[in-house]
Design an enzyme around this catalytic site. Structure first.
Site, PDB file in Angstrom:
ATOM      1  N   HIS A 143      85.800-156.399  58.753  1.00 20.51           N
ATOM      2  CA  HIS A 143      86.185-156.389  57.355  1.00 20.51           C
ATOM      3  C   HIS A 143      84.931-156.113  56.525  1.00 20.51           C
ATOM      4  O   HIS A 143      83.834-156.495  56.922  1.00 20.51           O
ATOM      5  CB  HIS A 143      86.801-157.738  56.970  1.00 20.51           C
ATOM      6  CG  HIS A 143      87.314-157.769  55.569  1.00 20.51           C
ATOM      7  ND1 HIS A 143      88.368-156.990  55.156  1.00 20.51           N
ATOM      8  CD2 HIS A 143      86.912-158.467  54.495  1.00 20.51           C
ATOM      9  CE1 HIS A 143      88.594-157.217  53.877  1.00 20.51           C
ATOM     10  NE2 HIS A 143      87.726-158.117  53.453  1.00 20.51           N
ATOM     11  N   ALA A 144      85.113-155.448  55.431  1.00 24.86           N
ATOM     12  CA  ALA A 144      84.032-155.171  54.480  1.00 24.86           C
ATOM     13  C   ALA A 144      82.825-154.491  55.134  1.00 24.86           C
ATOM     14  O   ALA A 144      82.965-153.435  55.731  1.00 24.86           O
ATOM     15  CB  ALA A 144      83.641-156.438  53.735  1.00 24.86           C
TER      16      ALA A 144
END
Length: 95
Positions: free
Chosen positions: A15-16
């Site tokens: 994520h991210a």
């Protein structure tokens, strides 16, 4: 078809920032690489949206695959090594 199975080490999973670093590394490989969780459908490793949609959290096992050909094994080794690192901890420590 070469493949590698690796456990996601980053605290935030894919994520991210870790997903962005992974996608950028996959784009730089020069061979098509796919990523999947479990028996799920493979997604292009070069697609940020597809990688995020996997929902891979820390501890999730993912499988990377590439078509046979020059550079495939090295690409998978490189990407598997990246996923096996805690990229979040490296960011926090300034590594």
């Amino acid at each position: 078809m070469p493949e590698r199975t690796v456990t996601i080490a980053s605290r935030t999973g894919l994520h991210a920032r870790p997903a962005k670093l992974f996608v950028q590394a996959a784009q730089a490989q020069g061979v098509p690489v796919r990523i999947r969780v479990g028996d799920g459908r493979p997604a292009p490793a070069t697609s940020m949206l597809a990688v995020l949609a996997l929902g891979a959290v820390q501890g999730t096992e993912v499988t990377l695959t590439a078509d046979d050909g020059p550079g495939a094994e090295a690409a998978l080794d490189s990407l598997a090594a990246l996923l096996a690192r805690d990229l979040d901890a490296e960011q926090a420590s300034g590594a």
